[in-house]
Design a protein around this motif. Structure first.
Motif, PDB file in Angstrom:
ATOM      1  N   VAL A  15      23.130  21.605  67.644  1.00  0.00           N
ATOM      2  CA  VAL A  15      22.962  23.064  67.771  1.00  0.00           C
ATOM      3  C   VAL A  15      21.484  23.446  67.709  1.00  0.00           C
ATOM      4  O   VAL A  15      20.945  24.047  68.640  1.00  0.00           O
ATOM      5  N   LEU A  16      20.820  23.105  66.619  1.00  0.00           N
ATOM      6  CA  LEU A  16      19.451  23.570  66.391  1.00  0.00           C
ATOM      7  C   LEU A  16      18.469  22.975  67.395  1.00  0.00           C
ATOM      8  O   LEU A  16      17.742  23.700  68.088  1.00  0.00           O
ATOM      9  N   ILE A  17      18.446  21.652  67.495  1.00  0.00           N
ATOM     10  CA  ILE A  17      17.488  20.995  68.394  1.00  0.00           C
ATOM     11  C   ILE A  17      17.793  21.279  69.866  1.00  0.00           C
ATOM     12  O   ILE A  17      16.877  21.630  70.632  1.00  0.00           O
ATOM     13  N   PRO A  18      19.056  21.158  70.337  1.00  0.00           N
ATOM     14  CA  PRO A  18      19.299  21.492  71.756  1.00  0.00           C
ATOM     15  C   PRO A  18      18.960  22.935  72.112  1.00  0.00           C
ATOM     16  O   PRO A  18      18.420  23.192  73.187  1.00  0.00           O
ATOM     17  N   LEU A  19      19.265  23.860  71.203  1.00  0.00           N
ATOM     18  CA  LEU A  19      18.962  25.256  71.485  1.00  0.00           C
ATOM     19  C   LEU A  19      17.462  25.487  71.607  1.00  0.00           C
ATOM     20  O   LEU A  19      16.996  26.187  72.513  1.00  0.00           O
ATOM     21  N   SER A  20      16.681  24.862  70.728  1.00  0.00           N
ATOM     22  CA  SER A  20      15.219  25.021  70.792  1.00  0.00           C
ATOM     23  C   SER A  20      14.655  24.386  72.050  1.00  0.00           C
ATOM     24  O   SER A  20      13.785  24.969  72.725  1.00  0.00           O
ATOM     25  N   VAL A  21      15.139  23.186  72.398  1.00  0.00           N
ATOM     26  CA  VAL A  21      14.635  22.495  73.597  1.00  0.00           C
ATOM     27  C   VAL A  21      14.981  23.282  74.857  1.00  0.00           C
ATOM     28  O   VAL A  21      14.149  23.429  75.773  1.00  0.00           O
ATOM     29  N   VAL A  22      16.193  23.813  74.925  1.00  0.00           N
ATOM     30  CA  VAL A  22      16.610  24.582  76.103  1.00  0.00           C
ATOM     31  C   VAL A  22      15.770  25.847  76.241  1.00  0.00           C
ATOM     32  O   VAL A  22      15.375  26.223  77.358  1.00  0.00           O
TER      33      VAL A  22
END
Length: 246
Positions: A15-22
Motif C-alpha cells: 500500500v504505502l510504497i506502491p502508492l508513493s511510487v505511482v
C-alpha cells in the motif's frame, strides 16, 4: 483514550510504497505529456518589453539606497511620471487579460490542455486509490499531533479512538499529491518542479495582465523613501577602524 495499532509490514509493501511510487511516476509522466501538448507561441513583443520594465523598476526599488538621491529621483521620474513614464498606464489603455485569452485561441487551448493534464490523472489516481486502498491505515507519524489534524490525516477512517498520528491511505495520497515538489525539483530541475498546489492556483487565471503589474510597481516606486546608505557605510567603517586602533 487513543489506541495504538501495530501496522502489518504487508501494508507497507503493498500500500504505502506502491502508492508513493505511482504518485511520483504519474507526476513525471504528466510533466512530459503536458510539455508535448503545449504548442509553441511567439512571445508578444509588447508583453516582453513591459515585463522587462517591471524587472528594472523592481531592481531600482530594491537597490534605491545604494545610489545618490539625485540619481534615484531622476530614475523614478523616468519610470513613474504621468506623461511618458514607462510604468504609467492610461485608464483607457488597460488590457483585460480575460478578453485577451478569449481573443487568442492558442492561449485558451493551451490553458485547457494544462487543466486536462492535471485533472484527468488526478481523477483516475484518486479512483484507483479509493477502490483498492480505501480504509487502510498506511503509516504513522513519529510525533504527537492535536485533534485538528484528524480530518487531514485520517480521511476515510471514521474511528475517533485511533491516535491522530496514524495516516490513512487516502490521506497519504493527498500528502503525496501536494508535497512532492522537493522530489520533483531533484528529478526534473527546480524550474520544472511545479506542484499541484501551484497548478490549481493557475487554473483560475487568464494569463499575464501587464497593466496591473505596471500600476502596482509604479505605486510601490512612488512610496519609496530614499535614504542614501553610503554615508552610513563611511561612519560604520570609521567606527570599526577606531575600535581596531584603540
Amino acid at each position: 483514550m487513543a489506541e495504538d495499532l501495530v501496522l502489518d509490514t504487508a501494508i507497507r509493501d503493498w500500500v504505502l510504497i506502491p502508492l508513493s511510487v505511482v504518485m511520483v511516476l504519474i507526476g513525471i509522466l504528466r510533466y512530459f505529456v503536458s510539455k508535448l501538448m503545449l504548442s509553441f507561441q511567439v512571445p508578444d513583443r509588447k508583453i516582453v518589453k513591459e515585463g522587462q520594465v517591471i524587472v528594472r523598476a523592481r531592481n531600482l526599488r530594491g537597490a534605491a539606497n545604494f545610489i545618490p538621491p539625485k540619481s534615484f529621483r531622476s530614475r523614478r521620474v523616468y519610470f513613474s511620471n504621468e506623461e511618458n513614464g514607462l510604468l504609467f498606464v492610461p485608464k483607457g489603455q488597460a488590457q483585460n487579460a480575460q478578453a485577451q485569452m478569449f481573443s487568442d485561441p492558442n492561449m485558451a487551448m493551451d490553458m485547457m490542455k494544462k487543466n486536462l493534464s492535471m485533472i484527468i490523472p488526478q481523477t483516475l489516481t484518486f479512483a484507483w486509490v479509493n477502490f483498492f486502498f480505501s480504509g487502510f491505515v498506511a503509516a504513522k507519524i513519529p510525533f504527537p499531533l492535536t485533534q485538528r489534524f484528524r480530518s487531514m490525516l485520517q480521511n476515510g477512517i471514521d474511528l475517533s479512538t485511533v491516535d491522530v498520528s496514524y495516516v490513512s491511505s487516502r490521506s497519504w495520497y493527498f500528502l503525496n499529491l501536494f508535497g512532492l515538489r522537493g522530489l520533483f525539483s531533484l528529478i526534473l530541475g527546480e524550474e520544472n518542479a511545479m506542484d499541484d498546489t501551484q497548478r490549481m492556483m493557475q487554473m483560475g487565471g487568464f494569463g499575464f495582465d501587464p497593466s496591473k503589474s505596471l500600476t502596482a510597481e509604479k505605486d510601490g516606486l512612488d512610496i519609496v523613501q530614499h535614504e542614501w546608505a553610503l554615508p552610513k557605510f563611511e561612519h560604520r567603517a570609521e567606527a570599526v577602524l577606531k575600535k581596531l586602533v584603540s
